[in-house]
Design an enzyme around this catalytic site. Structure first.
Site, PDB file in Angstrom:
ATOM      1  CG  ASN A   9      -1.651   1.248   1.474  1.00 42.27           C
ATOM      2  OD1 ASN A   9      -1.767   2.078   0.576  1.00 42.27           O
ATOM      3  ND2 ASN A   9      -2.189   1.411   2.678  1.00 42.27           N
ATOM      4  CD1 TRP A  10       3.203   1.074  -3.149  1.00 44.27           C
ATOM      5  CD2 TRP A  10       3.188   2.419  -4.933  1.00 44.27           C
ATOM      6  NE1 TRP A  10       3.780   0.396  -4.186  1.00 44.27           N
ATOM      7  CE2 TRP A  10       3.779   1.196  -5.300  1.00 44.27           C
ATOM      8  CE3 TRP A  10       3.063   3.411  -5.902  1.00 44.27           C
ATOM      9  CZ2 TRP A  10       4.254   0.952  -6.588  1.00 44.27           C
ATOM     10  CZ3 TRP A  10       3.533   3.172  -7.188  1.00 44.27           C
ATOM     11  CH2 TRP A  10       4.130   1.960  -7.520  1.00 44.27           C
ATOM     12  CE  LYS A  11       0.043   3.418   4.861  1.00 44.65           C
ATOM     13  NZ  LYS A  11       0.004   3.582   6.295  1.00 44.65           N
ATOM     14  CG  HIS A  98      -5.751   2.026   5.379  1.00 45.30           C
ATOM     15  ND1 HIS A  98      -5.309   3.025   6.204  1.00 45.30           N
ATOM     16  CD2 HIS A  98      -4.714   1.170   5.230  1.00 45.30           C
ATOM     17  CE1 HIS A  98      -4.042   2.775   6.544  1.00 45.30           C
ATOM     18  NE2 HIS A  98      -3.661   1.655   5.961  1.00 45.30           N
ATOM     19  CD  GLU A 100      -2.869   5.755   6.745  1.00 43.65           C
ATOM     20  OE1 GLU A 100      -2.886   5.764   5.499  1.00 43.65           O
ATOM     21  OE2 GLU A 100      -1.929   5.269   7.405  1.00 43.65           O
ATOM     22  CD  GLU A 169      -3.232  -2.344   7.655  1.00 43.70           C
ATOM     23  OE1 GLU A 169      -2.115  -2.523   7.176  1.00 43.70           O
ATOM     24  OE2 GLU A 169      -3.948  -1.379   7.363  1.00 43.70           O
ATOM     25  N   GLY A 175       2.659   2.595  10.678  1.00 48.26           N
ATOM     26  CA  GLY A 175       3.583   3.704  10.447  1.00 48.26           C
ATOM     27  C   GLY A 175       4.339   4.143  11.694  1.00 48.26           C
ATOM     28  CB  SER A 214       5.531  -1.299  11.884  1.00 48.45           C
ATOM     29  OG  SER A 214       5.115   0.041  12.102  1.00 48.45           O
ATOM     30  N   GLY A 235       2.846  -1.079   4.284  1.00 41.04           N
ATOM     31  CA  GLY A 235       2.840   0.339   3.930  1.00 41.04           C
ATOM     32  C   GLY A 235       4.249   0.811   3.615  1.00 41.04           C
ATOM     33  N   GLY A 236       4.886   1.428   4.612  1.00 40.86           N
ATOM     34  CA  GLY A 236       6.202   2.042   4.416  1.00 40.86           C
ATOM     35  C   GLY A 236       7.213   1.161   3.699  1.00 40.86           C
TER      36      GLY A 236
HETATM   37  P1  PGA Z   1       2.961   0.530   7.607  1.00 42.23           P
HETATM   38  O1  PGA Z   1       1.478   0.712   7.010  1.00 42.23           O
HETATM   39  O2  PGA Z   1       3.503  -0.769   7.070  1.00 42.23           O
HETATM   40  O3  PGA Z   1       3.724   1.717   7.119  1.00 42.23           O
HETATM   41  O4  PGA Z   1       2.815   0.491   9.101  1.00 42.23           O
HETATM   42  C1  PGA Z   1       0.606  -0.364   6.897  1.00 42.23           C
HETATM   43  C2  PGA Z   1      -0.699   0.101   6.317  1.00 42.23           C
HETATM   44  O5  PGA Z   1      -1.157   1.187   6.685  1.00 42.23           O
HETATM   45  O6  PGA Z   1      -1.326  -0.598   5.495  1.00 42.23           O
END
Ligand code: PGA
Length: 252
Positions: A9-11, A98, A100, A169, A175, A214, A235-236
């Site tokens: 997930n590149w966000k 998600h 966010e 998650e 993050g 993470s 994500g990251g």
């Molecule tokens: P992260 O994000 O790996 O940067 O913690 C995961 C996500 O939000 O899907």
């Protein structure tokens, strides 16, 4: 055994050049047959570009995913992208719910359920994201929160779970660099599997249950070793080619 899935997930990160380099790098490395499903979820504006790279690369391994979708099929919804439009660009997966989207854009459990259904109406696979906040975990109400997030989905016919993925998650792990321990993650995943079984019997056994929050190359192995963890939503670390590949290899 449930087939593993690793989704990146590149966000709201990346650029045209980044997309070209990262997708090209993933394809070059994973061109041999891999056992895991791999998905990339770029920002929607890059979906046509990534779709094109994936289809021209003689690729049958990496699938495209979107990060969000409108719940309606068309109409006066300025700024939204319909599920049919995503399907037109070969999206296979769509993230829904998600944390966010829930926290920053106020998406409710019911709206998320509507998006989940919209995705399936267009023959794509929703990746439903659920998770508790730190306050909720510390208050000991993790399972109540997750049950509430799942409740509108359990009103739908059992068959919806034949084409759906769940990503657990924990919000406090996203993050932050604070991953859930393998035991914490497994505890929730086994609860999830049992809860699904209670709802939809044996269909539950084939639902891919991903962990997200993470995930890095150095913690992926122990997490993946847990019985009910079938892959990752990353994500990251999905923004770094070598890290993402290393995580894909763990799940392979
Ligand atoms: P992260 O994000 O790996 O940067 O913690 C995961 C996500 O939000 O899907």
């Amino acid at each position: 055994m449930v087939k593993p899935l690793v989704a990146g997930n590149w966000k709201m990160n990346g650029s045209r050049i980044f997309a070209e380099e990262l997708v090209g790098g993933v394809l070059a490395d994973l061109s041999r047959s891999v056992c895991a499903d791999i998905a990339l979820c770029p920002p929607s504006i890059y979906l046509p570009q990534v779709c094109q790279i994936l289809t021209s690369g003689n690729n049958s391994i990496v699938r495209l995913g979107a990060q969000n979708v409108g719940a309606q099929d068309e109409g006066a919804y300025t700024g939204e992208i319909s599920p049919g439009m995503l399907a037109e660009f070969d999206c296979h997966y769509v993230l829904v719910g998600h944390s966010e989207r829930r926290a920053l854009f106020g998406e409710t459990n019911q709206q998320i359920a509507d998006k989940f259904q919209a995705v399936q109406r267009h023959k794509m696979v929703p990746i439903l994201c659920i998770g508790e906040s730190l306050e909720q975990r510390e208050a000991g109400i993790t399972f109540e929160v997750l049950a509430e997030q799942l409740a509108p989905l359990f009103q739908l016919p059992d068959e919806v779970w034949k084409q759906a993925v769940i990503a657990y998650e924990p919000v406090w792990a996203i993050g932050t660099g604070k991953t859930a321990t393998p035991e914490q993650a497994q505890e929730v995943h086994s609860w999830l599997r049992d809860t699904l079984r209670g709802q939809v019997n044996e269909i539950a056994d084939n639902v891919q249950l991903l962990y997200g929050g993470s995930v890095k190359p150095d913690n992926a192995k122990l997490l993946f070793a847990q019985q009910d963890i079938n892959g990752f939503l990353v994500g990251g670390a999905s923004l770094n080619l070598q890290d993402f590949l290393a995580i894909c290899r763990v799940a392979d």
